[in-house]
Design a protein around this motif. Sequence first.
Motif, PDB file in Angstrom:
ATOM      1  N   ALA A 213     137.999  -9.942 -45.824  1.00  0.00           N
ATOM      2  CA  ALA A 213     137.736 -10.369 -44.453  1.00  0.00           C
ATOM      3  C   ALA A 213     138.998 -10.269 -43.625  1.00  0.00           C
TER       4      ALA A 213
ATOM      5  N   ARG B 154     142.253 -16.256 -52.178  1.00  0.00           N
ATOM      6  CA  ARG B 154     141.384 -15.208 -51.631  1.00  0.00           C
ATOM      7  C   ARG B 154     141.194 -14.070 -52.638  1.00  0.00           C
TER       8      ARG B 154
ATOM      9  N   SER C  97     136.725 -20.678 -42.620  1.00  0.00           N
ATOM     10  CA  SER C  97     135.335 -20.953 -42.980  1.00  0.00           C
ATOM     11  C   SER C  97     134.784 -19.938 -43.977  1.00  0.00           C
ATOM     12  N   TYR C  98     135.299 -18.691 -43.951  1.00  0.00           N
ATOM     13  CA  TYR C  98     134.869 -17.692 -44.935  1.00  0.00           C
ATOM     14  C   TYR C  98     135.312 -18.099 -46.342  1.00  0.00           C
TER      15      TYR C  98
ATOM     16  N   THR D 193     124.845 -11.016 -52.037  1.00  0.00           N
ATOM     17  CA  THR D 193     124.870 -12.387 -51.525  1.00  0.00           C
ATOM     18  C   THR D 193     123.957 -13.253 -52.376  1.00  0.00           C
TER      19      THR D 193
ATOM     20  N   LEU E 295     133.926 -13.669 -52.333  1.00  0.00           N
ATOM     21  CA  LEU E 295     134.473 -13.457 -50.995  1.00  0.00           C
ATOM     22  C   LEU E 295     134.613 -11.969 -50.749  1.00  0.00           C
TER      23      LEU E 295
END
Length: 422
Positions: free
Chosen positions: A118, A106, A127-128, A26, A115
């Motif tokens: 998910a 994505r 929102s992701y 992250t 990303l």
Amino acid sequence: MNPIKQIGLAALTFGLLAGVAHAQETMAAVLQNVQQSEWGDNFVGQAGGSSAVMTREPILSPGTVPAMQQAIARYQDIVSRGGWPNVPADHPLKLGMREPAIAALRERLMAEGDLNAASGDPQAFDSYVQAAVRRFQVRYGIFADGSVGKETLAAMNIPADFRLNQLQVNIQRIGAMGSPEGRYVLVDIPAAQIEVVENGQLVQRHTATVGRIDRQTPLLSSRLTEINFNPYWHVPPSLIVKDLIPRMQKDPNYLKESEIHIYTQSGQEVDSSQVNWNSDEATHYLFRQDPGEHNSLGHVKINFSNPYSVYLHDTPEKGFFGSNYRFESSGCMRVQNVRELVTWILRDNGYDSGRVDEEIRSGNRLDVKVANAPALFTVYISAWASSDGVVHFRDDIYKMDQSSNAVALNQNPSMIGSPDTE
């Protein structure tokens, strides 16, 4: 010890770390939104609503080359697996949309680790996806609004092998330059960004505007030796031909409205109506703009020794800082929130932010020689990685990544001199 290594040293050698990293951690830092208020361009900021702050790690830090070695291994793996998919969109993509192109979006975001896989509708811009787009935009130097517009889409659809090449070229540049010591200001031209560094720690970051493609900002090493408050601007001879004469042909009131005066070589003022603007007569005169709101240098000019007649300066046109494309100058470097930079430069002269503001508000001309003058480097770094695993890319605006001489950055430490050198 010189704060930067000569480019003429033997090429940097290194070995790629074993294994492949499958995902980035992250991100610990995000770029700030471009702000119009002068004192708002601090190095700690927010982007796209994120509460994370920017790392204090400068581009030229000891951890950069090892991080780039890991990044090269990752991107080699991506390339070996066929790269990443194009995002087939002919219109902006944003939160709340649902369509097939978002499935490709994505996949593209997962390829570089922006990303995580998910749950949810694979064709939905949720929102992701929005957070991942912002992360991507931060890494690519694009305004982080979380939507996929023209510029973001163009950056996403550049092939993986092109990005790998950028890393391979730039690791040589960064490795050859080393990690400067002490106080220095680094202007990264492709990023149109300025880092202010002290003892290896980033203390300020500024948005900048640098030279356009046909009037490039030069690569150099020097020292910041003098601050001019409320300066005059003397129009360079090259700009008289390229800019001023054509402007006067279209708008005869331009000089008057801009408070630019014309002088003979002996110092006698000449009215603009006496000049034949349909000839080269204007090149025989001197042009000087008064200090003030209209002045092209703004309220502050920062001088350093160089053979190119370039400098850092303020600007009355602060709207440029809000653009993703900031290659608009004639070679000099415009600095957002220049007052904060000047305060740092003049720290050992006894200046604080209040005194800097006071000098600017006075409107009076003042030249201050810098005590303990920090080094200045203008460099060309279009890709780098930080020790937290985040990989950054910028456009190869001057096409230097494609040159076989791309490592020859003219970073000559003999130009720097001692802090007391003019």
